[in-house]
Design an enzyme around this catalytic site. Sequence first.
Site, PDB file in Angstrom:
ATOM      1  N   HIS A   1       0.871  -1.169   0.000  1.00  0.00           N
ATOM      2  CA  HIS A   1       0.000   0.000   0.000  1.00  0.00           C
ATOM      3  C   HIS A   1       0.910   1.221   0.000  1.00  0.00           C
ATOM      4  O   HIS A   1       1.745   1.373   0.883  1.00  0.00           O
ATOM      5  CB  HIS A   1      -0.918  -0.008   1.223  1.00  0.00           C
ATOM      6  CG  HIS A   1      -1.965  -1.077   1.158  1.00  0.00           C
ATOM      7  ND1 HIS A   1      -2.410  -1.774   2.260  1.00  0.00           N
ATOM      8  CD2 HIS A   1      -2.674  -1.566   0.107  1.00  0.00           C
ATOM      9  CE1 HIS A   1      -3.343  -2.644   1.895  1.00  0.00           C
ATOM     10  NE2 HIS A   1      -3.516  -2.540   0.595  1.00  0.00           N
TER      11      HIS A   1
ATOM     12  N   GLU B   1       1.640   3.215   3.121  1.00  0.00           N
ATOM     13  CA  GLU B   1       2.151   2.495   4.294  1.00  0.00           C
ATOM     14  C   GLU B   1       3.629   2.261   4.040  1.00  0.00           C
ATOM     15  O   GLU B   1       4.020   1.320   3.359  1.00  0.00           O
ATOM     16  CB  GLU B   1       1.381   1.192   4.498  1.00  0.00           C
ATOM     17  CG  GLU B   1      -0.077   1.449   4.853  1.00  0.00           C
ATOM     18  CD  GLU B   1      -0.985   0.233   4.722  1.00  0.00           C
ATOM     19  OE1 GLU B   1      -0.473  -0.902   4.617  1.00  0.00           O
ATOM     20  OE2 GLU B   1      -2.216   0.422   4.709  1.00  0.00           O
TER      21      GLU B   1
ATOM     22  N   HIS C   1       3.004  -3.877   6.120  1.00  0.00           N
ATOM     23  CA  HIS C   1       1.945  -2.879   6.040  1.00  0.00           C
ATOM     24  C   HIS C   1       2.054  -1.931   7.221  1.00  0.00           C
ATOM     25  O   HIS C   1       2.976  -2.024   8.028  1.00  0.00           O
ATOM     26  CB  HIS C   1       0.580  -3.581   6.046  1.00  0.00           C
ATOM     27  CG  HIS C   1       0.291  -4.316   4.771  1.00  0.00           C
ATOM     28  ND1 HIS C   1      -0.632  -3.895   3.855  1.00  0.00           N
ATOM     29  CD2 HIS C   1       0.821  -5.445   4.255  1.00  0.00           C
ATOM     30  CE1 HIS C   1      -0.665  -4.723   2.835  1.00  0.00           C
ATOM     31  NE2 HIS C   1       0.207  -5.680   3.049  1.00  0.00           N
TER      32      HIS C   1
ATOM     33  N   GLU D   1       1.984  -5.805  10.220  1.00  0.00           N
ATOM     34  CA  GLU D   1       1.541  -4.416  10.386  1.00  0.00           C
ATOM     35  C   GLU D   1       2.522  -3.787  11.363  1.00  0.00           C
ATOM     36  O   GLU D   1       2.651  -4.257  12.504  1.00  0.00           O
ATOM     37  CB  GLU D   1       0.119  -4.391  10.950  1.00  0.00           C
ATOM     38  CG  GLU D   1      -0.904  -5.124  10.095  1.00  0.00           C
ATOM     39  CD  GLU D   1      -1.460  -4.280   8.963  1.00  0.00           C
ATOM     40  OE1 GLU D   1      -1.288  -3.046   8.995  1.00  0.00           O
ATOM     41  OE2 GLU D   1      -2.070  -4.853   8.047  1.00  0.00           O
TER      42      GLU D   1
END
Lengths: 565, 457
Positions: free
Chosen positions: B86, B89, B216, B308
């Site tokens: 992304h 990110e 991410h 993440e």
Amino acid sequence: MKFSSVSEEKPGLLAPPAQPLTKMFQGAWLCWASLLLLVRVTQPCPVGCDCFDRKIFCSDEQLAAIPLDIPSHVTDIVFVETSFTTVGTRAFSGSPNLTKVVFLNTRVHHLEPDAFGGLPRLEDLEVTGSPFSNLSANIFSNLSSLGKLTLDFNRLAALPEDLFHHMDTLESLQLQGNQLQTLPGRLFQSLRYLRTLNLAQNLLTQLPKGMFQSLSSLQILKLSDNMFARLPEGVLSNLGSLQELFLDSNAITELSPHLFSHLLSLEKLWLQHNAISLLPVSAFSSLRNLTFLNLKDNALRTLPAGLFTHNPGLLHLSLSYNQLETVPEGSFANLRKLASLTLSHNAITHLPENVFRNLEQLVKLSLDSNNLTVLHPTLFHNLSKLQLLDLSRNQLTMLPGGIFDTNYDLFNLALLGNPWQCDCRLSYLTSWLRLYNDRIFNTHTFCAGPAYLKGQLVPNLKQEQLVCPGNPGQLGLDDREPAGSWDLAVEGRAAHRQCIYGNPEGTVLLACEEAQCRWLNIQLSSREGSDVTAMAYNSSQEWELRSTCGSVRVTVSIEAQAAGP
Amino acid sequence: MPDLPSAFLPLLLLSKFVTPVTFRHHRYDDLVRTLYKVHNQCPDITRLYNIGRSVKGRYLYVLEFSDYPGTHEPLEPEVKYVGNMHGNEVLGRELLLQLSEFLCEEFRNRNQRILRLIQDTRIHILPSMNPDGYEVAAAQGPNTSGYLVGRNNANGVDLNRNFPDLNTYFYYNSKYGGPNHHLPLPDNWKSQVEPETRAVIQWIRSLNFVLSANMHGGAVVANYPYDKSLEHRFRSPHRTSNSPTPDDELFQTLAKVYSYAHGWMHQGWNCGDYFPDGITNGASWYSLSKGMQDFNYLHTNCFEITLELSCNKFPRQEELQREWLGNREALIQFLEQVHQGIKGMVLDENYNNLTGAVISVTGINHDVTSGEHGDYFRLLLPGTYSVTAKASGYEPKTVTVTVGPAGPTLVDFQLKRSTTQVHPVQKAPGRGQGSRAKQPRTSRKKDQAAKRHRGPA
């Protein structure tokens, strides 16, 4: 009659000129607008390149020449692995707005004398990973705005002395990974505003004494990975702004006492991977702002007393991979902010009791891969912030009781690779591990003895296994009160006195109190397959076990039962 | 700490005595320059290649670390890290650039742990899968409140919702029989995906990856498959449920390796959310279809998790150093996990390599296959397993294997050519797992033929 005639004529003359003028004006405007649109629409991206707003990337391996049709609004152009070999005279003069020109791993091996002429706004020029080996003296002479020049990983063997003479605005000069053997003494004379100079990974063996004398703004100097055996006295004397100095991976055997004496701003000093065998006591005495010092992988046998006296701000110190046999007691006395100390991979046999006493902020201490046999009970006292302690790969057989009593934050203790003797003297350590340390960290920590516990995992031991034959298991004192005393306390204590009876080999142990025995441990044969034979079925064996309480006889027999439910 | 495998032994923290790296954000040109710098600095152990281009034409550069870069050495596993899927990110992108510089620098410093890692592992680092999205996000500046600006690629597509959806096919096969691994791609898959996705798919099909993580931002948690909920189609879309893979215990362990080696991920409370141990099953967090980690597991031999890494998707430059120090040990330890389990060669009677042989583990309904050099890799936790190797035209062979805490365990298979002349019987899929029809791939050519006959999934 004449008056009437004149009046009639004047209105007639005014009408025709006005009309053509208006028509012409409209036509001109339309024409101008069309031209503007045409210019914008037809700005092509050069063949073999990709255009992103004001940046161009040319990555076509077949690109055989620098494009002549670079749009004039472009500010950045990057060539990656293109095949043209020459940057011709004023190759970019049609793009006066360029601020960044980059060549990455191209085949450029020739830069014409005025290759970068006509680029008054150029700030960042990089030619990296190319096979060119020489530069003409005036190649950069017109770059009056250049702040960053990168010439890494080419094949430069020598540089003309005047190469940087007109580059007053340069702040970063990268010459890493070339084949420079010597540098002319006045090469950097004009670079008064230089902040970063990178000469790492060359073949330099010496530096002229005045090499850096104009670089009063220099903050980072990288001389790593060259072939320096020494640096001339005074070569660093004008670098009052220097913050980081990289001298690692050279062949330095000694440092002159005053080499660093003018580096008053130095924070980080990298001296690892050299051959320094002796440090003068004043080597670091001027470096009052030092926070990082790396002396890993040298040939140090001793540390002179007072070496770090003047470095109170030191946070990280590495002395690993040297030949230290001990550390003088006061070596670290003034390092009250030290967070990380590495002494691993030396030949340390003992450490003075108070050597770490003042390191109140220490978080990590590495003592692994040395020859430590005994540690003083108070060695780690005062290290209340210690989190990680590595004692692996030494010659420790036990640790004294109370050694970790003030290490409240210690959660990562490495013990593997020591010949631990898992008897009563290890009780403190195993109790401490059970309470404070996650056993996962010591999954490879084994007992080396006694024979019957050899190979056992230290964290898995039970307290009653840690016994010393011939000594009381619980009390450290012989009870010498006469029997029959009316004192209840004495009688109570006597009633709980425990005796550990054992045979000389330590293979049979019996724990008894006054009136009864509680457990019996028999190792029928040694794990090493010694000449002691194991017991056969339908046989019996007898041992006489001794302790300070006396002796007992134990007989054990093994009978094979007939097979049945 | 909870019970974790003994692979945590090298938990002693990496020394802080490493040459400092520049902690700053990298636009596309800086990213390229940094990758070339690392390659030029460590030319003998790196290779810089691209796997394709973004919509706007930016290259998807991959930096490979190996003692023989550009070559697969038999029995040396392939691992990959993917960042910046992304575009907004960005921490993964920066961490992977720092990791590249770190591996090079530590190799040159003769760090034994890193030397061993590079000698035994072939590491592929893709710092940015979405360079176009990154430029959009970066143009906003890191302090703007635009939450999604730059997330998608230049065509406005979320790349982590763009892979072929193989989950439904797997769930069906689990119920009614069918392949449990290497599920085929639909014939028209190339027209269904974005250029970046196509490049990544072709990349992961071209190398026999064993382990992977993709990075991410927006939370701090290690996420493991499945991302798509097993119950999604049959219940309210607002209800999520845990959707384990057949390798659920292994995936949990892989995720815990990262979270516990991370500076703070394992604490669980991060970004106002709580995840026990700092890990979560993807579907139990929220269900998503066409994700990359599920695709890796269902279509290839690769075990991928999703990391993440930061609450702020586009952290300020000043935070990058702390993030690097918090992630560095985890990034290394996770790579080291590729050496757990078993590996070996699958050979015929004449010691020729067998490609596409199927390696099954009793009790785990997910097989792996041997690669083009006949070598296979099966990640397993410590324990004792019954392992079977099968190849078309050969007699299956089963052995019992004990996997220890320090891996991997070497298990070679030598298969004898089958002497049975039974003709293959075409059976309709029956009920239960016992009647699962396995389709060993003996060559890519044959696989292509099989796909043509089968048609779109």
